[in-house]
Design an enzyme around this catalytic site. Structure first.
Site, PDB file in Angstrom:
ATOM      1  N   ASP A 241       0.936  -1.134   0.173  1.00  0.00           N
ATOM      2  CA  ASP A 241       0.075  -0.113   0.064  1.00  0.00           C
ATOM      3  C   ASP A 241       0.842   1.380   0.011  1.00  0.00           C
ATOM      4  OD1 ASP A 241      -1.792   1.990   0.588  1.00  0.00           O
ATOM      5  OD2 ASP A 241      -3.233   0.704   2.018  1.00  0.00           O
ATOM      6  N   GLY A 268      -2.087  -3.584  -2.964  1.00  0.00           N
ATOM      7  CA  GLY A 268      -2.089  -2.100  -2.693  1.00  0.00           C
ATOM      8  C   GLY A 268      -2.869  -1.605  -1.966  1.00  0.00           C
ATOM      9  N   HIS A 269      -3.584  -0.419  -2.037  1.00  0.00           N
ATOM     10  CA  HIS A 269      -4.515   0.113  -1.226  1.00  0.00           C
ATOM     11  C   HIS A 269      -6.102  -0.435  -1.443  1.00  0.00           C
ATOM     12  CE1 HIS A 269      -5.531   3.315   1.544  1.00  0.00           C
ATOM     13  NE2 HIS A 269      -6.538   4.095   1.055  1.00  0.00           N
ATOM     14  N   TRP A 270      -6.194  -1.132  -2.701  1.00  0.00           N
ATOM     15  CA  TRP A 270      -7.804  -1.596  -2.941  1.00  0.00           C
ATOM     16  C   TRP A 270      -7.882  -3.161  -2.730  1.00  0.00           C
ATOM     17  CZ3 TRP A 270      -8.422   1.753  -7.616  1.00  0.00           C
ATOM     18  CH2 TRP A 270      -8.958   3.011  -7.296  1.00  0.00           C
TER      19      TRP A 270
END
Length: 290
Positions: A241, A268-270
């Protein structure tokens, strides 16, 4: 409601509800224990764009409500006059949709709202699930305490919501660039540019103090307050992330007594998008276990 004959699409699940302060747009599918999906803060974020791969899968077992929070999507915007208290807006939304107690599933900013709701209204939160959430307190292992690489891209997309900046935003959210599709960038760009008042509201909000911004109010929390959260808590975080370092979820699960952390490599962030099948299994099992 979900059925074999009704496809779960943005159009078929679209709903509106009028609360005390805002007309709120959301997507609803399925029956059973309520699971409320809370999106992140990026320009063009909506309940649908953040949770497209999850709504149908989770609606097989639960009543799923994916909200456009005030200031995002097709919901009313926020102003200094209406206030920017997302927890209050969430509770108003639950009241108007007849939800007494729900599992809250929040990505990034939505996770912050979910955590704060679990603190302020423990009687309304059956389960707490966060993905890529920030957590009050100092960073010890990640680089610095200023804006991350991803947050800088996010802010630039708010200031200049060009197609190029939206592509950069989608790209930095994902480890696997196969998920940073042109379709998703266009979806975010269309949503952002359809409501310039939302963009202005967000930029105004991040400069407000704790009394005027739900984000500032969240970071004003003392880390030790998190130990009073009673809801069973599942923190999911991507090892890669670039928006919110996974150290934040380590800090969250260190503080919350009944909690666990799932750290996903090559993510990552999702997490809910890049690892949708695993995410859906984790949430269904966690919420369905009690």
């Amino acid at each position: 409601m979900t059925s074999a004959s009704v496809a779960v699409t943005a159009e078929s699940t679209s709903r509106f509800v009028q609360t005390k302060r805002f007309r709120i747009h959301y997507h609803e599918a399925g029956t059973g224990h309520p699971v409320v999906l809370l999106h992140g803060s990026g320009a063009g974020a909506t309940g649908w764009s953040n949770f497209r791969p999850n709504i149908e899968a989770l609606s097989a077992d639960f009543r799923v409500l994916a909200v456009d929070m005030p200031g995002w999507g097709e919901s009313d915007t926020q102003t200094a006059e209406t206030g920017r208290d997302h927890v209050a807006s969430l509770i108003d939304f639950l009241d108007e949709t007849g939800v007494e107690k729900a599992a809250l599933v929040g990505n990034s900013m939505g996770g912050m709202t979910a955590v704060a709701a679990a603190l302020r209204h423990p009687d309304r939160v059956s389960h707490l699930v966060t993905m890529g959430v920030s957590c009050p307190g100092p960073n010890l292992f990640s680089a610095g305490n200023g804006p991350s690489e991803g947050m800088k891209v996010l802010i630039q997309a708010y200031q200049e919501p060009t197609p190029e900046n939206m592509r950069r935003l989608v790209s930095i959210m994902c480890f696997d660039q196969a998920w940073a599709t042109e379709e998703l960038a266009e979806l975010r760009s269309k949503a952002a540019n359809a409501h310039p008042e939302h963009l202005r509201s967000f930029l105004e909000g991040i400069t407000a103090g704790p009394s005027g911004s739900h984000i500032a109010a969240f970071f004003a929390l003392a880390p030790q307050q998190l130990s009073s959260i009673t809801a069973p808590t599942l923190a999911i975080h991507g090892r890669d992330d670039r928006v919110v370092h996974f150290e934040h979820s380590l800090r969250l699960t260190t503080a919350v007594p009944d909690s666990r952390l799932v750290l996903l490599n090559r993510c990552g962030h999702w997490a809910q998008i890049e690892h949708a099948e695993e995410f859906n299994r984790l949430v269904a099992s966690f919420v369905g276990a009690a």
